[in-house]
Design a protein around this motif. Structure first.
Motif, short mmCIF file in Angstrom:
data_model
loop_
_atom_site.label_atom_id
_atom_site.label_comp_id
_atom_site.label_asym_id
_atom_site.label_seq_id
_atom_site.Cartn_x
_atom_site.Cartn_y
_atom_site.Cartn_z
N THR A 149 0.81 -1.22 0.00
CA THR A 149 0.00 0.00 0.00
C THR A 149 0.84 1.26 0.00
O THR A 149 0.31 2.36 -0.04
CB THR A 149 -0.94 0.01 1.22
N LYS A 150 2.15 1.12 0.07
CA LYS A 150 3.01 2.30 0.05
C LYS A 150 3.11 2.86 -1.36
O LYS A 150 3.14 2.12 -2.34
CB LYS A 150 4.41 1.95 0.56
N SER A 151 3.15 4.18 -1.45
CA SER A 151 3.32 4.81 -2.75
C SER A 151 4.76 4.61 -3.22
O SER A 151 5.65 4.30 -2.43
CB SER A 151 3.02 6.31 -2.66
N LYS A 152 4.97 4.82 -4.50
CA LYS A 152 6.32 4.69 -5.05
C LYS A 152 7.26 5.69 -4.37
O LYS A 152 8.43 5.37 -4.12
CB LYS A 152 6.30 4.93 -6.55
N TYR B 116 11.34 15.49 -7.77
CA TYR B 116 11.44 14.65 -8.97
C TYR B 116 10.60 13.37 -8.81
O TYR B 116 9.84 12.99 -9.71
CB TYR B 116 12.90 14.29 -9.22
N THR B 117 10.74 12.72 -7.65
CA THR B 117 10.03 11.46 -7.42
C THR B 117 8.52 11.67 -7.39
O THR B 117 7.77 10.89 -7.98
CB THR B 117 10.48 10.83 -6.09
N ASP B 118 8.08 12.71 -6.72
CA ASP B 118 6.64 12.98 -6.64
C ASP B 118 6.06 13.30 -8.01
O ASP B 118 4.98 12.82 -8.37
CB ASP B 118 6.37 14.14 -5.67
N LYS B 119 6.78 14.11 -8.79
CA LYS B 119 6.29 14.45 -10.11
C LYS B 119 6.29 13.24 -11.04
O LYS B 119 5.40 13.08 -11.87
CB LYS B 119 7.15 15.58 -10.71
N LYS B 120 7.30 12.41 -10.89
CA LYS B 120 7.37 11.19 -11.70
C LYS B 120 6.20 10.27 -11.36
O LYS B 120 5.59 9.67 -12.25
CB LYS B 120 8.70 10.48 -11.45
N SER B 121 5.88 10.17 -10.07
CA SER B 121 4.76 9.34 -9.65
C SER B 121 3.44 9.91 -10.15
O SER B 121 2.56 9.16 -10.60
CB SER B 121 4.72 9.23 -8.12
N LEU C 262 2.99 11.71 -12.80
CA LEU C 262 2.91 11.47 -14.24
C LEU C 262 2.54 10.02 -14.54
O LEU C 262 1.68 9.74 -15.37
CB LEU C 262 4.25 11.81 -14.90
N ALA C 263 3.18 9.09 -13.82
CA ALA C 263 2.90 7.67 -14.03
C ALA C 263 1.44 7.35 -13.69
O ALA C 263 0.78 6.59 -14.41
CB ALA C 263 3.84 6.82 -13.17
N ASP C 264 0.94 7.95 -12.62
CA ASP C 264 -0.44 7.68 -12.21
C ASP C 264 -1.44 8.27 -13.19
O ASP C 264 -2.57 7.78 -13.32
CB ASP C 264 -0.69 8.26 -10.81
N SER C 265 -1.05 9.36 -13.88
CA SER C 265 -1.96 10.01 -14.81
C SER C 265 -2.07 9.29 -16.14
O SER C 265 -3.03 9.47 -16.89
CB SER C 265 -1.51 11.46 -15.05
N VAL D 142 -5.94 6.39 -21.13
CA VAL D 142 -5.16 7.43 -21.79
C VAL D 142 -4.30 6.82 -22.90
O VAL D 142 -4.20 7.36 -24.00
CB VAL D 142 -4.26 8.17 -20.78
N ILE D 143 -3.70 5.67 -22.59
CA ILE D 143 -2.86 4.99 -23.58
C ILE D 143 -3.69 4.56 -24.79
O ILE D 143 -3.28 4.74 -25.94
CB ILE D 143 -2.16 3.78 -22.94
N LYS D 144 -4.86 4.00 -24.52
CA LYS D 144 -5.72 3.54 -25.61
C LYS D 144 -6.18 4.72 -26.47
O LYS D 144 -6.21 4.62 -27.71
CB LYS D 144 -6.94 2.81 -25.05
#
Length: 252
Positions: A7-10, A224-229, A231-234, A239-241
């Motif tokens: 349950t921990k965030s990245k 950096y880590t928070d923004k990367k997370s 972005l990954a979550d968004s 969105v990919i499809k």
């Protein structure tokens, strides 16, 4: 109830791993302080490649160097509008050197693999090849790594400040614990904290400079880590499809 691993965030997992790495590095610093102190001259050679110092007023170099005046005020590297002092660059170089030693030991002990870096030999006395296949010294490799990391820290620190990003209480506690960890290791080796930091990172480094540096790194890396997370979550499957459906020819 405490969060479990699933349950921990990245970002939280990254911070815990980083905290463990830093604590382990502090212990290694204490155990090998005399050996690594011998590499201070190597760091200064790397700085000399990009450092131009004007001695004025007839003040002796040794007197200035002894008190860290050169390291505090001379500029080693300029990144954007930010000037990196020689003292800061000594820190980045020393950090990257320690990382290279840890990497070499890890691959050797875990896989029996030699990355080509001999931890018992000064980095400017052994060579390797760069990405273009040219022969270069390990000192040059470490110097370039130090510049790259300095660029990373300065860039993301500037972005964090521009966006009013602040460290949370947990991160600040980690910084405080890290400083105390170094203070304990210093006392164990009969050093004051400032003397311990000078032995590790060169003249001009003290508790204030070290605290400011670590705080800057935490701010940059956490941002950096928070923004990367974020972005990954968004980027969801939807969105990919949608992107694929809108640009099938490009992806196919």
């Amino acid at each position: 109830m405490a969060k479990n691993e699933s349950t921990k965030s990245k970002a939280e997992v990254y911070r815990e791993e980083r905290k463990a790495r830093i604590a382990n590095a502090a212990k290694k610093n204490a155990k090998s302080i005399e050996k690594r102190n011998s590499f201070a001259k190597i760091a200064k050679k790397a700085v000399a490649i990009v450092l131009a110092v004007a001695i004025v007023g007839g003040i002796a170099w040794t007197a200035i160097d002894e008190f860290g005046v050169i390291e505090r005020f001379a500029t080693a590297v300029t990144i954007g509008d930010e000037k990196i002092s020689a003292a800061q660059f000594n820190y980045y170089f020393s950090s990257q050197y320690n990382q290279m030693v840890s990497q070499a030991n890890y691959y050797s002990q875990s896989y029996g693999y030699d990355i080509g870096f001999d931890t018992s030999v000064a980095p400017d006395e052994q060579t390797t090849t760069d990405a273009e296949g040219n022969e270069t010294t390990w000192s040059e490799v470490i110097k370039n790594n130090a510049v790259d990391y300095a660029q990373f820290v300065e860039a993301y620190y500037a972005e964090a400040k521009a966006n009013n990003y602040e460290l949370d209480e947990e991160a600040q506690t980690e910084i405080d614990e890290l400083i105390e960890n170094y203070r304990t290791q210093a006392a164990t080796n009969n050093y004051s904290l400032n003397a311990f930091l000078r032995r590790n990172f060169g003249p001009g480094y003290n508790e204030k400079a070290f605290t400011e540096q670590i705080t800057k790194e935490y701010l940059a890396e956490n941002y950096y880590t928070d923004k990367k997370s974020e972005l990954a979550d968004s980027i969801t499957d939807e969105v990919i499809k949608a992107e694929y459906d809108a640009n099938r020819k490009d992806y196919d």
